[in-house]
Design a protein around this motif. Structure first.
Motif, mmCIF file in Angstrom:
data_model
loop_
_atom_site.group_PDB
_atom_site.id
_atom_site.type_symbol
_atom_site.label_atom_id
_atom_site.label_comp_id
_atom_site.label_asym_id
_atom_site.label_seq_id
_atom_site.Cartn_x
_atom_site.Cartn_y
_atom_site.Cartn_z
ATOM 1 N N ALA A 1 27.959 40.543 44.039
ATOM 2 C CA ALA A 1 27.980 41.228 42.750
ATOM 3 C C ALA A 1 26.594 41.136 42.128
ATOM 4 N N VAL A 2 26.317 42.081 41.256
ATOM 5 C CA VAL A 2 25.128 41.986 40.405
ATOM 6 C C VAL A 2 25.566 41.340 39.103
ATOM 7 N N VAL A 3 24.779 40.378 38.625
ATOM 8 C CA VAL A 3 25.041 39.754 37.323
ATOM 9 C C VAL A 3 23.787 39.941 36.486
ATOM 10 N N THR A 4 23.946 40.411 35.270
ATOM 11 C CA THR A 4 22.791 40.693 34.425
ATOM 12 C C THR A 4 23.194 40.571 32.962
ATOM 13 N N VAL A 5 22.204 40.507 32.108
ATOM 14 C CA VAL A 5 22.497 40.538 30.672
ATOM 15 C C VAL A 5 22.921 41.961 30.307
ATOM 16 N N ALA A 6 22.015 42.908 30.483
ATOM 17 C CA ALA A 6 22.356 44.307 30.179
ATOM 18 C C ALA A 6 21.467 45.259 30.972
ATOM 19 N N ALA B 1 20.335 47.421 36.732
ATOM 20 C CA ALA B 1 20.809 47.063 38.072
ATOM 21 C C ALA B 1 22.338 47.057 38.122
ATOM 22 N N ALA B 2 22.984 46.712 37.002
ATOM 23 C CA ALA B 2 24.452 46.738 36.956
ATOM 24 C C ALA B 2 24.963 48.167 37.118
ATOM 25 N N TRP B 3 24.285 49.111 36.509
ATOM 26 C CA TRP B 3 24.639 50.528 36.622
ATOM 27 C C TRP B 3 24.458 51.003 38.060
ATOM 28 N N GLU B 4 23.302 50.669 38.665
ATOM 29 C CA GLU B 4 23.043 51.045 40.055
ATOM 30 C C GLU B 4 24.105 50.433 40.966
ATOM 31 N N SER B 5 24.537 49.230 40.631
ATOM 32 C CA SER B 5 25.528 48.532 41.440
ATOM 33 C C SER B 5 26.874 49.250 41.437
ATOM 34 N N VAL B 6 27.380 49.609 40.264
ATOM 35 C CA VAL B 6 28.702 50.250 40.225
ATOM 36 C C VAL B 6 28.668 51.665 40.796
ATOM 37 N N LEU B 7 27.514 52.323 40.733
ATOM 38 C CA LEU B 7 27.414 53.629 41.393
ATOM 39 C C LEU B 7 27.641 53.472 42.901
ATOM 40 N N LEU B 8 27.273 52.294 43.435
ATOM 41 C CA LEU B 8 27.487 51.982 44.854
ATOM 42 C C LEU B 8 28.850 51.323 45.087
ATOM 43 N N LEU B 9 29.695 51.326 44.040
ATOM 44 C CA LEU B 9 31.048 50.750 44.084
ATOM 45 C C LEU B 9 31.026 49.226 44.255
ATOM 46 N N LYS B 10 29.929 48.629 43.806
ATOM 47 C CA LYS B 10 29.789 47.164 43.827
ATOM 48 C C LYS B 10 29.999 46.666 42.394
ATOM 49 N N PRO B 11 30.942 45.743 42.169
ATOM 50 C CA PRO B 11 31.186 45.280 40.789
ATOM 51 C C PRO B 11 29.994 44.550 40.195
ATOM 52 N N PRO C 1 33.772 51.755 34.565
ATOM 53 C CA PRO C 1 34.596 51.008 35.527
ATOM 54 C C PRO C 1 33.714 50.182 36.461
ATOM 55 N N GLY C 2 34.172 48.988 36.770
ATOM 56 C CA GLY C 2 33.415 48.095 37.637
ATOM 57 C C GLY C 2 32.619 47.051 36.885
ATOM 58 N N MET C 3 32.500 47.229 35.548
ATOM 59 C CA MET C 3 31.781 46.248 34.729
ATOM 60 C C MET C 3 32.757 45.173 34.250
ATOM 61 N N LEU C 4 32.417 43.918 34.508
ATOM 62 C CA LEU C 4 33.225 42.800 34.031
ATOM 63 C C LEU C 4 32.412 42.048 32.989
ATOM 64 N N LYS C 5 33.002 41.783 31.839
ATOM 65 C CA LYS C 5 32.283 41.167 30.723
ATOM 66 C C LYS C 5 32.421 39.651 30.757
ATOM 67 N N ALA C 6 31.300 38.975 30.498
ATOM 68 C CA ALA C 6 31.309 37.512 30.400
ATOM 69 C C ALA C 6 30.591 37.086 29.135
ATOM 70 N N ASP C 7 31.063 36.003 28.524
ATOM 71 C CA ASP C 7 30.392 35.472 27.334
ATOM 72 C C ASP C 7 30.319 33.947 27.360
ATOM 73 N N GLY C 8 30.580 33.374 28.531
ATOM 74 C CA GLY C 8 30.533 31.924 28.685
ATOM 75 C C GLY C 8 30.951 31.545 30.092
ATOM 76 N N VAL C 9 31.003 30.257 30.363
ATOM 77 C CA VAL C 9 31.315 29.781 31.716
ATOM 78 C C VAL C 9 32.700 30.236 32.152
ATOM 79 N N GLU C 10 33.696 30.069 31.281
ATOM 80 C CA GLU C 10 35.072 30.372 31.676
ATOM 81 C C GLU C 10 35.256 31.863 31.981
ATOM 82 N N SER C 11 34.747 32.734 31.119
ATOM 83 C CA SER C 11 34.913 34.179 31.361
ATOM 84 C C SER C 11 34.100 34.629 32.571
#
Length: 494
Positions: free
Chosen positions: A387-392, A395-405, A418-428
């Protein structure tokens, strides 16, 4: 209807924008502008140089004796904004201490609160997400006082922008509404507008490896040749032949009147050659990637920039973001980190408030983090990652266009794709990664439906000139479309 126009663009078509807004019945009572564009201001408009605004200086003719300093009650209500604003000052007053920054912030808050009280605007219009401290003060005050705010956002498809008609962290309401309407449709690629289709189709091919146009643009803009020969003032002086007497005068000024500059360049050269700098520190910790390992790809953001401040929230601090990912990551995964190719080109390799001494060393010390050579192919990293992980970042956009979450910590314009998962801390973050391990995926149909929704919600316009390259849209047409959008949002018939 009275508006504040916080639009400091050195653009001759500012006259078009203001004229169209006035034709629609808007009264531009206050304009923060680029020096040199004052001639486009209506007669009674208060004109304020953005350079003065950045340093807390008032507009000419405004009596600041009427404006008291902010009270404890006001300051307490703006405590969240204060942290954001002090970070934004890395861009304009780098090196200034915390107390000095706070005093500048208090001066800005007191001045702009007084301006709002005096001129009582019905709406405040920004060209982009406010991120220069002074404009963010204006934005937060407007929201506190119940004044309508509007900003625009250049997207990754040339000549298409989105309207942010409220909280900038919520993104485009029009895009979200269009996607909620279209998410169960069965659109095909052929249903997309030609420009969107031409943008999308190459990017889903396995061999796509093109350098993003925005990066190419900035590499050109910050190149030695561009700075010397294509800078607008120099181009103009060459055209009118004044270059031939201005250049010797400038050299004389540097070599005689400012003798210290004689030593500046050799000192900088020696310092960069023999002493530590960002590039040397980075290289000391970089390692080649093992693409057979399971990894997430974390491309660093250019900083300072609006994609992390304000759009990253607390995760403007990318070390905090990496520590969070590291704590959430499966035990057999690693994090591949790569510096943005524009960071050193745009801001240099000397240490700064955003990239301080020990910055990369601190990153490299975080468990599971591996720093990669800056020339490592980003598209290959996206394709081979879990997966790609980023602040904003894009690369996240390029990733989901390739069907990579992708996992995002901030609030990019595509945050609801679709394909974007939101995180705001360790648990999420852990839950998002567990979801990916369990087989979470995004379908081609979902992406096409989102692109169709984007087509319906986007405005044929560009704010930065670079965002219009590759589009058939003229600057004048763009400005007229911006004005129409403003009038429509304010429910004014034109």
């Amino acid at each position: 209807m009275k508006i504040f126009l916080i639009w400091p663009a050195g653009d001759p078509h500012m006259g078009t924008l203001i004229s169209e807004l006035e034709k629609g019945g808007l009264d531009v009572v206050y304009w923060v502008c680029q020096p040199g564009t004052e001639k486009y201001a209506p007669e009674k408009t208060v004109v304020h140089s953005y350079v003065d605004a950045m340093f807390g200086l008032p507009a000419k003719g405004v009596d600041v004796s009427e404006f008291p300093p902010p009270s404890a009650e006001i300051l307490n209500k703006f405590h969240r904004a204060e942290s954001v604003i002090l970070t934004m000052m890395n861009r304009t007053v780098a090196g200034l201490g915390t107390d000095e920054r706070k005093h500048l912030y208090y001066a800005m808050l007191g001045y702009w609160f007084g301006v709002f009280e005096k001129y009582k605007p019905d709406a405040v219009i920004f060209p982009i997400s406010p991120h220069f401290a002074y404009d963010y003060v204006i934005y937060e005050l407007a929201r506190f006082l119940g004044v309508k705010t509007m900003a625009f956002y250049d997207t990754l498809i040339p000549g298409r922008a989105l309207l942010y008609g409220g909280d900038i962290l919520d993104g485009s309401k029009d895009l979200l509404e269009a996607f909620n309407k279209n998410k169960k449709q069965k659109f095909s690629v052929h249903d997309l507008a030609k420009d969107i289709r031409e943008y999308y189709e190459p990017r889903i091919g396995e061999s796509y490896n093109s350098v993003p146009s925005a990066i190419m643009e900035q590499k050109r803009n910050y190149s030695f040749f561009h700075r010397i020969f294509l800078e607008p003032k120099i181009k103009q002086s060459i055209r009118d032949l004044s270059f031939f007497y201005k250049a010797p005068r400038y050299i004389w000024n540097v070599c005689w009147q400012k003798k210290w500059d004689l030593f500046k360049f050799p000192v900088v050269f020696v310092r960069r050659l023999f002493f530590s700098n960002l590039k040397k520190e980075y290289k000391a910790f970089e390692t080649r990637p093992d693409l057979n390992k399971k990894f997430v790809y974390f491309p660093l953001h250019v900083q300072p920039e609006c994609t992390t401040c304000p759009e990253g929230g607390v995760f403007v601090n990318q070390i905090l973001t990496l520590e969070t990912i590291s704590a959430a990551l499966p035990s057999d995964w690693v994090i591949y980190v790569k510096e943005h190719p524009i960071q050193w080109i745009r801001f240099g390799i000397d240490y700064s408030d955003d990239r301080y001494r020990g910055y990369y060393e601190k990153m490299a010390s975080i468990p599971k983090v591996r720093i990669l050579p800056i020339n490592t192919n980003s598209y290959e990293l996206i394709r081979r990652s879990e997966a790609v992980v980023t602040v904003a970042g894009s690369a996240a956009w390029e990733s989901v266009l390739l069907l990579k979450p992708a996992v995002i910590f901030g609030y990019p314009w595509f945050q609801h794709c679709p394909g974007m998962l939101k995180a705001d801390g360790v648990e999420s973050c852990r839950k998002a990664l567990e979801k990916i391990v369990s087989g979470f995926s995004v379908s081609r149909q979902e992406i096409i439906n989102y692109l169709k929704s984007y087509e319906e919600a986007s405005i044929p316009a560009f704010i930065d000139h670079s965002a219009g390259r590759g589009s058939s849209l003229s600057r004048e047409e763009s400005m007229k479309n911006v004005a129409r959008t403003v009038l429509k949002e304010l429910k004014i018939k034109n």
